[in-house]
Design a protein around this motif. Structure first.
Motif, mmCIF file in Angstrom:
data_model
loop_
_atom_site.group_PDB
_atom_site.id
_atom_site.type_symbol
_atom_site.label_atom_id
_atom_site.label_comp_id
_atom_site.label_asym_id
_atom_site.label_seq_id
_atom_site.Cartn_x
_atom_site.Cartn_y
_atom_site.Cartn_z
ATOM 1 N N ILE A 1 0.531 -14.570 53.432
ATOM 2 C CA ILE A 1 2.104 -14.934 53.395
ATOM 3 C C ILE A 1 2.361 -15.147 51.879
ATOM 4 C CG2 ILE A 1 4.006 -16.609 54.221
ATOM 5 C CD1 ILE A 1 2.802 -15.076 56.560
ATOM 6 N N THR A 2 3.591 -14.408 51.576
ATOM 7 C CA THR A 2 3.643 -14.786 49.982
ATOM 8 C C THR A 2 5.293 -15.161 50.113
ATOM 9 O OG1 THR A 2 2.240 -12.761 49.459
ATOM 10 C CG2 THR A 2 3.774 -13.753 47.633
ATOM 11 N N LEU A 3 5.399 -16.111 49.431
ATOM 12 C CA LEU A 3 6.991 -16.533 49.168
ATOM 13 C C LEU A 3 7.367 -16.645 47.833
ATOM 14 C CD1 LEU A 3 9.383 -18.014 50.658
ATOM 15 C CD2 LEU A 3 8.573 -20.070 50.496
ATOM 16 N N TYR A 4 8.634 -15.826 47.898
ATOM 17 C CA TYR A 4 9.118 -15.566 46.358
ATOM 18 C C TYR A 4 10.364 -16.336 46.073
ATOM 19 C CZ TYR A 4 5.950 -11.486 46.473
ATOM 20 O OH TYR A 4 4.742 -10.688 46.655
ATOM 21 N N GLY A 5 10.548 -16.968 45.166
ATOM 22 C CA GLY A 5 11.543 -17.885 44.709
ATOM 23 C C GLY A 5 12.079 -17.579 43.330
ATOM 24 N N THR A 6 13.219 -17.826 42.819
ATOM 25 C CA THR A 6 13.510 -18.097 41.469
ATOM 26 C C THR A 6 12.912 -18.743 40.388
ATOM 27 O OG1 THR A 6 15.543 -19.837 41.879
ATOM 28 C CG2 THR A 6 16.056 -17.635 42.144
ATOM 29 N N GLY B 1 9.437 -18.899 40.867
ATOM 30 C CA GLY B 1 7.947 -18.565 40.968
ATOM 31 C C GLY B 1 7.513 -17.988 42.321
ATOM 32 N N TRP B 2 6.394 -17.649 42.634
ATOM 33 C CA TRP B 2 5.807 -17.095 43.943
ATOM 34 C C TRP B 2 4.628 -17.934 44.417
ATOM 35 C CZ3 TRP B 2 1.108 -15.133 44.033
ATOM 36 C CH2 TRP B 2 0.675 -14.572 43.036
ATOM 37 N N ALA B 3 4.281 -18.173 45.771
ATOM 38 C CA ALA B 3 3.227 -19.010 45.995
ATOM 39 C C ALA B 3 2.699 -17.828 47.211
ATOM 40 C CB ALA B 3 3.328 -20.192 46.496
ATOM 41 N N GLU B 4 1.348 -17.879 47.417
ATOM 42 C CA GLU B 4 0.699 -16.924 48.432
ATOM 43 C C GLU B 4 -0.582 -17.760 49.284
ATOM 44 O OE1 GLU B 4 0.155 -12.702 47.983
ATOM 45 O OE2 GLU B 4 -1.914 -13.157 47.792
ATOM 46 N N LEU B 5 -0.407 -17.588 50.429
ATOM 47 C CA LEU B 5 -1.225 -18.233 51.394
ATOM 48 C C LEU B 5 -2.311 -17.006 51.531
ATOM 49 C CD1 LEU B 5 0.971 -19.727 54.172
ATOM 50 C CD2 LEU B 5 -0.169 -20.895 52.278
ATOM 51 N N GLN B 6 -3.636 -17.232 51.569
ATOM 52 C CA GLN B 6 -4.701 -16.151 51.609
ATOM 53 C C GLN B 6 -5.448 -16.747 52.686
ATOM 54 O OE1 GLN B 6 -6.477 -14.601 48.061
ATOM 55 N NE2 GLN B 6 -4.521 -13.639 47.542
ATOM 56 N N ASP B 7 -5.676 -16.320 53.807
ATOM 57 C CA ASP B 7 -6.465 -16.677 55.174
ATOM 58 C C ASP B 7 -6.039 -18.262 55.107
ATOM 59 O OD1 ASP B 7 -8.117 -14.463 55.003
ATOM 60 O OD2 ASP B 7 -9.362 -15.051 53.630
ATOM 61 N N GLN B 8 -6.633 -19.033 55.565
ATOM 62 C CA GLN B 8 -6.310 -20.633 55.834
ATOM 63 C C GLN B 8 -6.984 -21.566 55.015
ATOM 64 O OE1 GLN B 8 -5.873 -21.243 60.372
ATOM 65 N NE2 GLN B 8 -7.133 -19.396 60.396
ATOM 66 N N ASP B 9 -7.708 -20.882 53.853
ATOM 67 C CA ASP B 9 -8.183 -21.814 52.961
ATOM 68 C C ASP B 9 -7.756 -21.776 51.362
ATOM 69 O OD1 ASP B 9 -9.539 -19.397 52.456
ATOM 70 O OD2 ASP B 9 -11.415 -20.058 53.021
ATOM 71 N N THR B 10 -6.809 -20.943 51.081
ATOM 72 C CA THR B 10 -6.493 -20.445 49.772
ATOM 73 C C THR B 10 -5.065 -20.604 49.704
ATOM 74 O OG1 THR B 10 -8.720 -19.314 49.460
ATOM 75 C CG2 THR B 10 -6.839 -18.879 47.832
ATOM 76 N N LEU B 11 -4.635 -21.038 48.493
ATOM 77 C CA LEU B 11 -3.323 -20.968 48.161
ATOM 78 C C LEU B 11 -3.100 -20.639 46.570
ATOM 79 C CD1 LEU B 11 -0.177 -21.740 48.423
ATOM 80 C CD2 LEU B 11 -0.722 -24.047 48.112
ATOM 81 N N ILE B 12 -2.353 -19.763 46.364
ATOM 82 C CA ILE B 12 -2.220 -19.360 44.842
ATOM 83 C C ILE B 12 -0.860 -19.740 44.312
ATOM 84 C CG2 ILE B 12 -2.192 -17.428 43.122
ATOM 85 C CD1 ILE B 12 -4.239 -16.130 45.219
#
Length: 333
Positions: free
Chosen positions: A239-244, A246-257
């Motif tokens: 799941i990748t959420l983009y905002g003005t 920056g962005w953040a991404e969930l990868q699996d259930q154990d990683t956040l970028i």
């Protein structure tokens, strides 16, 4: 505070995982099980001191049982939910709640009228990376959200010849088994869907349902979205959420970028939450039990359950009819 005594309806692979999750939970215990293939689980039930019942009706007549955990094929949920409501039993239902918005609204209304608590099996909301992303969103880290992308893929060849292997149980390919999780997460983070357009087709699937499903969404906050679910490749949850800002991404259930517009990329890992992330199942069932005992409401609200089901039905309709579908605006979360 006394434990909630519950029963599981449907005791295949996922039903047994739910039982194992309850074993680690506080505030809830499983005493009874009903499944369509009792011979396959009789040894398991005996070793875990579970009563193997004959039917849902036997569970509903058992006064000691307060709650029913539904882990049956999707097409059976509506009738089972209505029976639970009539009997005054609280319900934790695996997703999708039902296969139509009208059925979801009717079942939710019946449960509410009989003062029954309701929860749904969106355990990924309880993952630590999801909770961290939700906190960032609430604190304004993203600035203005402008877009969200959800991907849930898996290799579902093992479903061939089983109950999922039909367009009745699996309309729009992986949406009922996989994509519904991404859809719920998008609604959770972005709010209600205003309109959507979907396509679904078979490319390489061995099963009798599509393996390539895409959905373009517009939310009532005017942000955009894209959901992809494939059923003939390796597992992937993103799941990748983009905002003005920056962005953040969930990868699996154990990683956040995290990637801000200005600043360095940061990656956070949460050990112990690899698939199937049993701790998230335990947390969801504990939240259900706490709600029954007067604690905080289960975090997936009835309005969100209804709206996600209506959005799911809209995906089925759009994929079949090849047109954009508008969502009911009164179904806000």
């Amino acid at each position: 505070m006394s434990e909630v005594r519950a029963a599981i309806l449907g005791f295949g692979r996922w039903g047994q995982l739910l039982h194992q999750a309850v074993d680690a939970a506080q505030g809830i215990r499983i005493s009874h099980v009903v499944t369509r293939s009792p011979d396959k689980v009789s040894a398991y039930c005996h070793s875990h001191d579970l009563v193997l019942g004959e039917s849902l009706e036997t569970l509903l007549r058992e006064e000691s049982i307060e709650a029913i955990i539904i882990a049956t094929p999707h097409s059976q949920h509506y009738e089972q939910l209505m029976q639970c409501a009539a009997a005054g039993k609280h319900v934790y239902c695996e997703k999708p709640f039902t296969l139509s918005g009208a059925q979801a609204r009717e079942a939710l209304s019946a449960l509410a009228a009989n003062r029954c608590k309701v929860a749904i099996g969106h355990n990924r909301r309880f993952a630590p990376n999801t909770l961290a992303l939700q906190d960032l969103l609430s604190r304004g880290w993203f600035g203005r959200p402008v877009h969200i992308e959800g991907v849930f893929n898996a290799h579902m060849a093992g479903a061939r010849g089983r109950w999922r292997d039909s367009t009745m149980e699996s309309p729009a390919g992986g949406m009922t088994s996989l994509g519904i999780h991404a859809l719920d997460m998008m609604i959770h983070l972005m709010g209600p869907v205003a309109s959507l357009r979907a396509s679904s087709r078979r490319i390489a699937a061995d099963c009798n349902f599509d393996d390539h499903t895409l959905v373009e969404l517009e939310f009532t906050n005017h942000a955009g979205g894209r959901l992809t679910t494939l059923t003939s490749t390796a597992m992937q949850w993103r799941i990748t959420l983009y905002g003005t800002n920056g962005w953040a991404e969930l990868q699996d259930q154990d990683t956040l970028i995290l990637q801000p517009v200005e600043g360095e990329r940061e990656t956070m890992h949460y050990p112990g939450y690899e698939y199937p992330a049993m701790a998230t199942l335990t947390a969801a069932l504990e939240a259900f039990a706490a709600d029954i005992r007067g604690g905080p409401p289960f975090p997936v609200t009835p309005r969100q359950i209804a709206h996600a089901t209506e959005s799911l039905e809209a995906i089925f309709r759009s994929a079949t009819e090849g047109r954009t579908v508008q969502l009911r605006q009164q179904a806000h979360t």
